[in-house]
Design an enzyme around this catalytic site. Structure first.
Site, PDB file in Angstrom:
ATOM      1  N   HIS A  89      -8.495  -4.427   1.294  1.00 25.50           N
ATOM      2  CA  HIS A  89      -7.919  -4.734  -0.026  1.00 25.50           C
ATOM      3  C   HIS A  89      -8.649  -5.892  -0.705  1.00 25.50           C
ATOM      4  O   HIS A  89      -8.046  -6.677  -1.444  1.00 25.50           O
ATOM      5  CB  HIS A  89      -6.419  -5.040   0.088  1.00 25.50           C
ATOM      6  CG  HIS A  89      -5.604  -3.901   0.606  1.00 25.50           C
ATOM      7  ND1 HIS A  89      -5.141  -2.891  -0.220  1.00 25.50           N
ATOM      8  CD2 HIS A  89      -5.197  -3.586   1.861  1.00 25.50           C
ATOM      9  CE1 HIS A  89      -4.459  -2.012   0.520  1.00 25.50           C
ATOM     10  NE2 HIS A  89      -4.483  -2.403   1.772  1.00 25.50           N
ATOM     11  N   ASN A 162       1.424   1.099  -0.679  1.00 30.06           N
ATOM     12  CA  ASN A 162       0.242   1.849  -1.090  1.00 30.06           C
ATOM     13  C   ASN A 162       0.639   2.913  -2.107  1.00 30.06           C
ATOM     14  O   ASN A 162       1.823   3.146  -2.348  1.00 30.06           O
ATOM     15  CB  ASN A 162      -0.426   2.530   0.112  1.00 30.06           C
ATOM     16  CG  ASN A 162      -1.090   1.546   1.052  1.00 30.06           C
ATOM     17  OD1 ASN A 162      -1.547   0.485   0.639  1.00 30.06           O
ATOM     18  ND2 ASN A 162      -1.127   1.889   2.332  1.00 30.06           N
TER      19      ASN A 162
END
Length: 710
Positions: A89, A162
């Site tokens: 990320h 997510n």
């Protein structure tokens, strides 16, 4: 216990030499050998590891144990592998917003920010890709992180999720493995932000539990058109607890009110080449324009007594709960309404952790979640330089916080007093514990009985790896299924080892769908896969993006192709419509700067056909002007129009410009090719087309007629 149905010889690669011969001419397999080849797997202290698949837990469905030094060493090392950017990320973009709860949530939680409708809770949201570095593009084929920090009156609450409801793995001890496999290969650091390479598909082919997540990754969900148009999921199973102590298991959902939509794969690759920051820029511009994106936060609630009523395990992060079985209950609305003032200070330094909870929210024994509770804080210690990262403004709670933790790197608070321990009599034992409700508001963990043997194994209820992968596939529309097929073909074409490609088809896809497996095998020139006894599933309409249409066309981008001598009256009609609908209208021509109307008024241009290509827009309107278009001399204009058509977008010809269609025989009239003398006559048809996002029949018809894949 193992959940894999491959033999030990397969796992060791003993059966691969004959299959490898297909690749020896073009690929040196010895380059894959390392200094670990032929050696036992051990800890960093040399201790041989008997089980690298499962965390030590209290019973096969119990919570993870702190004493699992093997898991902690493995994840600690993994957490500290990169500085200063995040290991995963790393490519992120954030914005500020607010959360407003709906009425009635006290039925299942006592969290103040979810039950008090008079409170507006400030929050920060960070969107991200998983595998690429900070400098990677915005639209690779990848999972998107969707992390939220709620600055509540009871402390910070982080909801970290997510844009896909399931994950690759079931146990957090495998997280370093899946990330190592999907990251650029270690010998040459290639490819960046891509899963189309050998190490990823080798891991996938040997780990059947990845099947469900990977088919989501091969779907359009992996290439979102906009951060504003992605659906979010908490992935893990949490608990909500009400004031009476009643517990519900919960899955979190957030649904964009802008609709769920993606780009085409060809379009994604071109956008990444033209503008690495496409998703970032789109979100920033929308917020700056006052077109604030909104999501509805919802929950799937499972009473404690219904934990085992499904034919899958709700603690398994590779499984979702179909909404037909447990509908999503809306509990509040999220609005992003302010961009950051400084990217590094806010977006880069924000630190999330699933362990940041408030009273009324607690954890389940989900084995992936159990590892995440440890891993996230451990990661921040190295990335943000020590234990005081919570004092960085973007991470700081808005409610008071006091304890006896002192010193450490980057301590910002000048603590006063002599007593920094508890209990103490010097300061009358302050700060003190707060009892839980109803007498106080202190946090208490859910009162759950734990009585089990210490084991390294998974519950047998985690063993079904393909039923829900099949459920997802059969729930897609025909064009979504075709995109999944073509994604597998594209990805596996990049895999150099033929035996890995064959293993994916034979040992994974054949358990999901016959047509999917056969299509991929044919395209890769592999033998036809074996016929399997496939799971019987009932399609779920809520798994297709088509189930989440937008409420309006706000922040959609419209390219208006103009030339000198264009009709100012017609332009003003289009502009008025765009303002009313919240559409971003930008004028483009064969040059940059300005263009002159039929009234000699000048109009600023966003750019030219090359600098502002059709891939940046949701539709194209050809207004033209007095200049006579000569098709063989107007290659850029013709390409612009053809690319709009190829990418299945609405294409509007005004004022006689439909004559251009005759010069482009590939364009066939359909509901998205709109020709009218003036814009007033087409605006409703254009709005309808934009709400649908794409003219999907155009793609399917072209493939049927010619085999062309758009």
């Amino acid at each position: 216990m193992t959940n894999q149905h491959y033999s030990k010889s397969e796992l060791a690669g003993a059966d691969t030499p004959d299959k490898e011969n297909d690749n020896l001419k073009t690929f040196d397999l010895n380059s894959a050998r390392s200094d670990a080849t032929g050696h036992a797997l051990t800890t960093n202290q040399g201790l041989k590891i008997a089980d690298n698949q499962n965390t030590l837990r209290a019973g096969s469905r119990g919570s993870a144990l702190l004493e699992d030094f093997i898991m902690r060493e493995k994840i600690t090392h993994f957490d500290h592998e990169r500085i200063p950017e995040r290991i995963v990320h790393a490519r992120g973009f954030g914005a500020h917003g607010v959360f407003q709860a709906y009425e009635g949530n006290e039925r299942f939680t006592k969290a103040a920010f979810l039950t008090n409708t008079q409170i507006t809770t400030p929050m920060f949201v960070r969107f991200s890709t998983v595998q690429g570095s900070r400098g990677s593009p915005d639209i690779p084929r990848d999972v998107r992180g969707f992390a939220m920090k709620f600055y509540t009156t009871e402390g910070n609450y982080d909801l970290v999720g997510n844009n896909m409801p399931v994950f690759f793995i079931q146990d957090g001890i495998k997280f370093p493995d899946v990330v190592h496999a999907v990251k650029p290969e270690p010998h040459n650091d290639i490819p960046q932000a891509a899963s189309a390479h050998d190490t990823f598909w080798d891991f996938v082919s040997l780990t059947p539990e990845t099947a469900h997540h990977v088919i989501w990754l091969m779907s359009d969900r992996a290439i979102p058109r906009s951060f504003r148009g992605i659906q979010g999921f908490g992935v893990n199973t949490f608990r909500l607890i009400n004031a009476e102590g009643k517990s519900h298991f919960v899955k979190f959902h957030w649904t964009p009110m802008q609709g769920v939509f993606s780009v085409l794969w060809d379009e994604a690759q071109k956008i990444n080449g033209k503008d690495l920051d496409f998703n970032r820029r789109e979100l920033w511009d929308a917020i700056e324009s006052g077109l604030y994106p909104e999501w509805e936060l919802g929950v799937q609630l499972i009473p404690e007594e219904d934990e085992h009523k499904f034919d899958f395990d709700i603690l398994d992060a590779t499984k979702l709960i179909p909404e037909e079985l447990v509908p999503v209950t809306p509990i509040g609305k999220i609005t992003l309404n302010r961009n950051v003032d400084n990217f590094f200070a806010e977006t880069e330094q924000v630190a999330f952790c699933p362990a940041h909870v408030v009273p009324g929210i607690d954890f389940s024994n989900d084995p992936l979640l159990q590892a995440r509770l440890f891993s996230y804080t451990d990661t921040q210690l190295i990335r943000l330089g020590g234990p005081n990262f919570h004092q960085i403004p973007i991470n700081r709670a808005v409610c008071p916080f006091h304890n006896n933790q002192r010193d450490g790197y980057h301590q910002r608070i000048v603590h006063q007093g002599q007593a920094n321990y508890e209990p103490n009599s010097i300061d009358n034992n302050w700060p003190r514990e707060t009892p839980p409700a109803p007498s106080g508001g202190g946090f208490e963990s859910y009162y759950e009985r734990v009585d089990a043997h210490k084991v390294r194994e998974r519950s047998e209820s985690f063993n079904d790896h393909f039923s829900q992968a099949r459920l997802f596939y059969v729930s897609q529309t025909p064009h979504e299924q075709q995109h999944i097929k073509d994604a597998y073909v594209f990805e596996l074409t990049k895999v150099k080892r033929a035996y890995i490609r064959e293993r994916i088809v034979n040992e994974m896809l054949s358990y999901i769908d016959d047509d999917l497996a056969s299509y991929v095998a044919q395209k890769l020139s592999l033998p036809m896969p074996p016929k399997r006894e496939l799971a019987t599933v009932t399609p779920s309409k809520r798994l297709s993006q088509e189930a989440f249409p937008p409420l309006d066309i706000r922040a959609r981008r419209l390219a208006l192709l103009v030339q000198d001598g264009f009709s100012m009256q017609e332009f003003e009609t289009i502009q008025d419509w765009a303002i009313k609908e919240g559409v971003i209208l930008e004028c483009i021509s064969d040059h940059s700067g300005f263009v002159t109307s039929d009234t000699n008024a000048t109009l600023p241009l966003k750019g030219n056909y090359q600098s502002e290509p059709s891939i940046f827009y949701d539709a194209t309107v050809v207004l033209g002007g007095t200049k006579e278009v000569v098709p063989d001399q107007e290659g850029y204009l013709m390409h612009y129009i053809m690319e709009t058509y190829k990418h299945l977008k609405p294409l509007v010809f005004l004022n006689g410009n439909e004559r251009l269609i005759t010069t482009m025989p590939l364009i066939e009239p359909d509901e998205g090719v709109i020709t009218m003398p003036n814009f007033t006559a087409v605006q409703e048809q254009l709005k309808t087309a934009l709400l649908k996002h794409r003219v999907w029949d155009r793609e399917m018809q072209a493939k049927k007629d010619s085999g062309i894949i758009f």
